[in-house]
Design an enzyme around this catalytic site. Structure first.
Site: not given
Ligand code: NAD
Length: 288
Positions: A52, A96, A119
């Site tokens: 990422k 994460q 997200d």
């Protein structure tokens, strides 16, 4: 059989994101920034986080990974997230997964402020999505919709079956397919006669997290099959929830693992980040 590889689609999205990042930096005199929180030393999470970061930098964004040992308390991580929420130089934040068990998902979902929740896991975004309202869309399901669109797989009026109902993949996937006018069957670990339901699907999305769960007998001849699962075999290869070789004999289109859903997820994350940055800066200018 059509192989639904991410490469051309993911690349198209990355070119577009890079252009928007360049314009943003020129217009606002700073780069958009993605901050990633990583707890513990899970090897797969470290690799995903690193990817990422690398991609964000490649596309001209700033990036930081904030790491915590497994022993950190949820309160400490939440405080850090709150600081990032308030930092005007941070545009996108993500935590994460998986997190250690002491982190309660029902709490963590609320930590990142919706305007920086790239997200799109915040309950506000989930609610908007399920009401069919414009919103940030979770990266994996949104990436799958882009993949289907690029390969001109029509959705309207088709029967779509989603295997999995997680808040991250299965549920938002079903919501997006419904929004695109599919008739949606949602399956999960308590579903009875999964195979009979899967066999009704013109579009089968498999996100159960069970390696090799779906074989050719689950497939309606000519169906489109999307494999979301990622597993590492004992010899180090990546594989999915679908037995690719045999399913490819029956399906008319299938996404590979690796090279299918994974790169799409990353590209949409980058697109959500520049989108979040643009919205915040435009709102700030409007108020000034
Ligand atoms: P999860 O474990 O949170 O959810 C799995 C879902 O599948 C659950 O709803 C469960 O009810 C259902 N399920 C499990 N076994 C089943 C069975 N035998 N029959 C029917 N349903 C069953 O997992 P998740 O976060 O949704 O991820 C699913 C898979 O996708 C994992 O392999 C994960 O690594 C992968 N993943 C890939 C990407 C990507 O970018 N490619 C992104 C996210 C997740």
């Amino acid at each position: 059989m059509l192989l639904l590889t991410a490469k051309p689609v993911a690349e198209k999205i990355r070119v577009e994101v890079k252009r928007r990042v360049h314009l943003f930096s020129q217009q606002f005199g700073r780069r958009p920034k993605l901050s990633v929180i990583l707890v513990g030393d899970d090897n797969a999470s470290q690799i995903y986080t690193q990817r990422k970061g690398e991609l964000a930098l490649q596309l001209g964004m700033d990036h930081e990974t904030i790491t915590f040992p497994k022993s950190v308390t949820p309160a400490e991580v939440r405080n850090r997230v709150q600081k990032l929420n308030q930092d005007p130089g941070v545009d996108g934040i993500l935590i994460q997964r998986p997190l250690p068990k002491k982190f309660l998902e029902g709490d963590v979902l609320f930590w990142i402020s919706p305007e920086k929740d790239v997200d799109a896991f915040h309950p506000q975004h989930a609610g908007e999505l399920h009401l069919g309202l414009p919103t940030f869309e979770p990266c994996t399901p949104a990436g799958i919709m882009e993949l289907l669109s690029h390969y001109q797989i029509s959705i309207q009026g088709k029967v779509a079956c989603v295997i999995g109902r997680s808040p991250i993949v299965g549920q938002p996937m079903a919501a997006l397919l419904l929004k695109a006018d599919a008739t949606v069957i949602q399956c999960h670990s308590k579903t009875q006669d999964l195979k009979a339901l899967a066999r009704q699907a013109d579009i089968l999305i498999v996100a159960a997290g069970k390696a090799g769960l779906v074989d050719a007998t689950y497939i309606k001849p000519g169906a489109t099959v999307i494999d979301v699962g990622i597993h590492r075999t004992s010899d180090g290869k990546l594989t999915g929830d679908v037995l690719f070789e045999e399913v490819a004999q029956v399906a008319s289109a299938i996404s590979p693992v690796p090279g299918g859903v994974g790169p799409m997820t990353l590209s949409i994350l980058m697109r959500n980040t520049i989108h979040a940055a643009e919205i915040r800066e435009r709102a700030r200018q409007h108020l000034a």
